[in-house]
Scaffold this motif. Structure first.
Motif, PDB file in Angstrom:
ATOM      1  N   VAL A  46     -99.014 -39.894  -5.595  1.00 33.48           N
ATOM      2  CA  VAL A  46     -98.384 -40.941  -6.405  1.00 33.48           C
ATOM      3  C   VAL A  46     -98.145 -42.199  -5.575  1.00 33.48           C
ATOM      4  CG1 VAL A  46     -96.258 -41.544  -7.609  1.00 33.48           C
ATOM      5  CG2 VAL A  46     -97.351 -39.356  -8.047  1.00 33.48           C
ATOM      6  N   ARG A  47     -97.614 -42.017  -4.375  1.00 31.51           N
ATOM      7  CA  ARG A  47     -97.321 -43.184  -3.524  1.00 31.51           C
ATOM      8  C   ARG A  47     -98.606 -43.909  -3.129  1.00 31.51           C
ATOM      9  NH1 ARG A  47     -95.757 -42.367   2.612  1.00 31.51           N
ATOM     10  NH2 ARG A  47     -97.959 -41.816   2.490  1.00 31.51           N
ATOM     11  N   ASN A  48     -99.609 -43.161  -2.684  1.00 35.31           N
ATOM     12  CA  ASN A  48    -100.836 -43.807  -2.216  1.00 35.31           C
ATOM     13  C   ASN A  48    -101.571 -44.519  -3.340  1.00 35.31           C
ATOM     14  OD1 ASN A  48    -100.155 -42.679   0.205  1.00 35.31           O
ATOM     15  ND2 ASN A  48    -102.126 -41.731   0.594  1.00 35.31           N
ATOM     16  N   ILE A  49    -101.627 -43.906  -4.491  1.00 37.96           N
ATOM     17  CA  ILE A  49    -102.318 -44.546  -5.617  1.00 37.96           C
ATOM     18  C   ILE A  49    -101.554 -45.784  -6.075  1.00 37.96           C
ATOM     19  CG2 ILE A  49    -102.979 -44.241  -8.033  1.00 37.96           C
ATOM     20  CD1 ILE A  49    -103.663 -41.377  -7.409  1.00 37.96           C
ATOM     21  N   THR A  50    -100.239 -45.694  -6.118  1.00 38.45           N
ATOM     22  CA  THR A  50     -99.434 -46.851  -6.521  1.00 38.45           C
ATOM     23  C   THR A  50     -99.646 -48.022  -5.574  1.00 38.45           C
ATOM     24  OG1 THR A  50     -97.767 -45.386  -7.490  1.00 38.45           O
ATOM     25  CG2 THR A  50     -97.111 -47.649  -7.032  1.00 38.45           C
ATOM     26  N   HIS A  51     -99.616 -47.754  -4.268  1.00 39.18           N
ATOM     27  CA  HIS A  51     -99.832 -48.827  -3.297  1.00 39.18           C
ATOM     28  C   HIS A  51    -101.257 -49.359  -3.364  1.00 39.18           C
ATOM     29  CE1 HIS A  51     -96.247 -47.388  -0.609  1.00 39.18           C
ATOM     30  NE2 HIS A  51     -95.865 -47.911  -1.772  1.00 39.18           N
ATOM     31  N   ALA A  52    -102.236 -48.479  -3.600  1.00 36.82           N
ATOM     32  CA  ALA A  52    -103.628 -48.931  -3.708  1.00 36.82           C
ATOM     33  C   ALA A  52    -103.827 -49.856  -4.903  1.00 36.82           C
ATOM     34  CB  ALA A  52    -104.562 -47.727  -3.803  1.00 36.82           C
ATOM     35  N   MET A  53    -103.047 -49.677  -5.949  1.00 31.89           N
ATOM     36  CA  MET A  53    -103.148 -50.524  -7.132  1.00 31.89           C
ATOM     37  C   MET A  53    -102.251 -51.751  -7.032  1.00 31.89           C
ATOM     38  SD  MET A  53    -103.193 -47.475  -9.999  1.00 31.89           S
ATOM     39  CE  MET A  53    -103.169 -48.617 -11.359  1.00 31.89           C
ATOM     40  N   GLY A  54    -101.595 -51.935  -5.894  1.00 26.89           N
ATOM     41  CA  GLY A  54    -100.749 -53.097  -5.710  1.00 26.89           C
ATOM     42  C   GLY A  54     -99.387 -52.979  -6.358  1.00 26.89           C
ATOM     43  N   GLY A  55     -98.918 -51.748  -6.610  1.00 27.78           N
ATOM     44  CA  GLY A  55     -97.623 -51.552  -7.240  1.00 27.78           C
ATOM     45  C   GLY A  55     -96.574 -51.090  -6.253  1.00 27.78           C
ATOM     46  N   ARG A  56     -95.459 -50.682  -6.775  1.00 25.75           N
ATOM     47  CA  ARG A  56     -94.352 -50.180  -5.960  1.00 25.75           C
ATOM     48  C   ARG A  56     -93.662 -49.044  -6.708  1.00 25.75           C
ATOM     49  NH1 ARG A  56     -93.107 -55.120  -8.087  1.00 25.75           N
ATOM     50  NH2 ARG A  56     -91.224 -55.257  -9.388  1.00 25.75           N
ATOM     51  N   GLN A 111     -76.691 -35.709 -15.159  1.00 22.42           N
ATOM     52  CA  GLN A 111     -77.417 -36.393 -14.096  1.00 22.42           C
ATOM     53  C   GLN A 111     -78.809 -35.817 -13.931  1.00 22.42           C
ATOM     54  OE1 GLN A 111     -75.213 -36.686 -10.502  1.00 22.42           O
ATOM     55  NE2 GLN A 111     -76.734 -37.907  -9.421  1.00 22.42           N
ATOM     56  N   GLY A 112     -79.733 -36.647 -13.517  1.00 23.86           N
ATOM     57  CA  GLY A 112     -81.097 -36.229 -13.241  1.00 23.86           C
ATOM     58  C   GLY A 112     -81.707 -37.148 -12.202  1.00 23.86           C
ATOM     59  N   THR A 113     -83.022 -37.161 -12.137  1.00 27.92           N
ATOM     60  CA  THR A 113     -83.760 -38.007 -11.204  1.00 27.92           C
ATOM     61  C   THR A 113     -84.674 -38.932 -11.984  1.00 27.92           C
ATOM     62  OG1 THR A 113     -83.749 -36.243  -9.548  1.00 27.92           O
ATOM     63  CG2 THR A 113     -85.318 -38.028  -9.224  1.00 27.92           C
ATOM     64  N   ARG A 114     -84.704 -40.196 -11.590  1.00 30.50           N
ATOM     65  CA  ARG A 114     -85.571 -41.174 -12.247  1.00 30.50           C
ATOM     66  C   ARG A 114     -86.479 -41.807 -11.210  1.00 30.50           C
ATOM     67  NH1 ARG A 114     -83.129 -46.395 -15.121  1.00 30.50           N
ATOM     68  NH2 ARG A 114     -83.855 -47.450 -13.243  1.00 30.50           N
ATOM     69  N   ILE A 115     -87.761 -41.766 -11.478  1.00 32.16           N
ATOM     70  CA  ILE A 115     -88.773 -42.388 -10.620  1.00 32.16           C
ATOM     71  C   ILE A 115     -89.376 -43.556 -11.388  1.00 32.16           C
ATOM     72  CG2 ILE A 115     -90.929 -42.068  -9.362  1.00 32.16           C
ATOM     73  CD1 ILE A 115     -90.256 -39.184  -8.977  1.00 32.16           C
ATOM     74  N   ASP A 116     -89.249 -44.750 -10.827  1.00 31.81           N
ATOM     75  CA  ASP A 116     -89.786 -45.962 -11.443  1.00 31.81           C
ATOM     76  C   ASP A 116     -91.062 -46.375 -10.722  1.00 31.81           C
ATOM     77  OD1 ASP A 116     -87.593 -46.038 -13.138  1.00 31.81           O
ATOM     78  OD2 ASP A 116     -86.423 -47.272 -11.766  1.00 31.81           O
ATOM     79  N   VAL A 117     -92.138 -46.513 -11.478  1.00 32.03           N
ATOM     80  CA  VAL A 117     -93.420 -46.970 -10.944  1.00 32.03           C
ATOM     81  C   VAL A 117     -93.746 -48.302 -11.601  1.00 32.03           C
ATOM     82  CG1 VAL A 117     -95.877 -46.486 -10.737  1.00 32.03           C
ATOM     83  CG2 VAL A 117     -94.238 -44.630 -10.512  1.00 32.03           C
ATOM     84  N   THR A 118     -93.921 -49.323 -10.789  1.00 33.13           N
ATOM     85  CA  THR A 118     -94.239 -50.662 -11.291  1.00 33.13           C
ATOM     86  C   THR A 118     -95.664 -51.010 -10.917  1.00 33.13           C
ATOM     87  OG1 THR A 118     -91.926 -51.343 -11.049  1.00 33.13           O
ATOM     88  CG2 THR A 118     -93.567 -53.083 -11.275  1.00 33.13           C
ATOM     89  N   LEU A 119     -96.471 -51.325 -11.911  1.00 34.53           N
ATOM     90  CA  LEU A 119     -97.877 -51.660 -11.714  1.00 34.53           C
ATOM     91  C   LEU A 119     -98.143 -53.078 -12.210  1.00 34.53           C
ATOM     92  CD1 LEU A 119     -99.506 -48.359 -13.035  1.00 34.53           C
ATOM     93  CD2 LEU A 119     -99.003 -48.959 -10.662  1.00 34.53           C
TER      94      LEU A 119
END
Length: 349
Positions: free
Chosen positions: A268-278, A315-323
């Protein structure tokens, strides 16, 4: 060998180098001040020796840091080998058992159908593991260009959500998708790998039963943020950066309650960074409304309506992916109705 040995050795060497540097500087300064005739030599020794000792100190610190990283990587690789061995051995042993049973014994047609379904699940489990490893190899290799196109984000998220529910044998309402008509300009393969791993991670580490919510928004600048919220126990703040490392799985490999290889969030991290996201991890919150209690007429307030049920936060966990490269899809314009006077004329005709 534990991590205590290299850390202790490194700390001892750092202390010795610091003491040696302090003694060297103090001795040369004292010699330069005491002896006027040879003060120039002492100042030269100070100028040449002090930087060398500082460089040695920096080298020892760097060596200690690299040793700790190498030790942690070795431990994660060992955990990865243990998990992959288990993931490979379990379905293979199951397939072997059912095939031997069907070969050596007379099995009814109903049992054959049941065995075939179980063996098909084992084969799909192996196929999923192999595809996961191939995805990691493809991402690590890099340099492979994928053709980007405009994708309907709602379609991609719905497809990944349905596939995850089928794999984990969960009802379709386990994963809810809230996505307006957004188009994302991205490669199909990478975007599917990205959200498939995010949803798998949310289901595996969610509550019992798991509950996942996908929410997408598009900003005016074209940034698309997809939030993946689960109902799990959450990730400690000091470990949120570590979970994106290769082979990282929190806890001991001998006490696993969930399958996995520790490569999902790494992808997830590598693909997000490869697409210019965070990407960002934070605590999530679910609003859970409790069931209203039975109200008697005497308990009803003067307004005539019963009191609303109180709400509690889970409570839970939230992962935000910005593309980047997103936009809202243009909706079709509504049909133009004729003016009121023309409409009345048409009705009279």
């Amino acid at each position: 060998m534990t991590l205590r040995t290299p850390v202790t050795l490194g700390v001892v060497l750092i202390v010795l180098v610091v003491l040696l540097t302090a003694v060297w500087i103090s001795g040369t300064v004292w010699g330069a001040v005491r002896n006027d005739s040879t003060s120039g030599m002492f100042w030269v020794m100070l100028g040449a020796g002090a930087p060398l000792l500082i460089a040695i100190l920096a080298g020892v610190i760097a060596y200690l840091t690299l040793s700790v990283k190498a030790f942690n990587l070795n431990r994660r690789q060992s955990n990865f080998i243990d998990s992959v061995t288990h993931e490979l051995k379990s379905p293979i042993a199951s397939l072997k058992l059912y095939l031997q049973t069907m070969t050596r014994h007379d099995v009814s047609v109903e049992q054959q159908k049941e065995f075939h379904l179980i063996m098909l699940e084992d084969v799909e489990r192996l196929d999923s593991l192999i595809n996961h490893l191939l995805d990691v190899a493809r991402v690590d290799r890099g340099g492979e260009a994928y053709e980007a196109c405009d994708l309907s984000l709602h379609t991609v998220l719905s497809k990944c959500a349905q596939g995850a529910c089928v794999r984990y044998k969960l009802p379709p309402e386990t994963v809810r998708v809230k996505c307006p008509p957004i188009l994302v300009h991205a490669p199909v393969i990478q975007i599917e790998i990205l959200f498939r791993n995010l949803i798998d991670n949310a289901i595996k580490y969610g509550g019992s039963p798991p509950k996942v919510e996908l929410t997408a928004v598009c900003s005016a600048s074209g940034d698309v943020t997809v939030s993946v919220l689960d109902n799990g126990t959450g990730i400690p703040a000091n470990l949120r950066r570590k979970v994106f490392g290769r082979f990282v799985r929190l806890g001991s490999e001998l006490e696993r309650s969930q399958q996995g290889t520790g490569l999902g969030l790494y992808l997830v991290r590598n693909i997000t960074h490869a697409m210019g996201g965070r990407i960002n991890i934070q605590d999530g919150h679910w609003e859970v409304s409790t069931e209203p209690a039975d109200h008697s007429p005497s308990d009803t307030p003067e307004g005539g309506l019963p009191e609303t049920a109180p709400k509690s936060c889970q409570q839970g966990t939230r992962i935000d992916v910005t593309l980047p490269n997103g936009k809202l899809a243009e909706s079709e314009p509504p049909p133009v109705s004729p003016p009121q006077d023309q409409a009345s004329d048409i009705a009279e005709d």
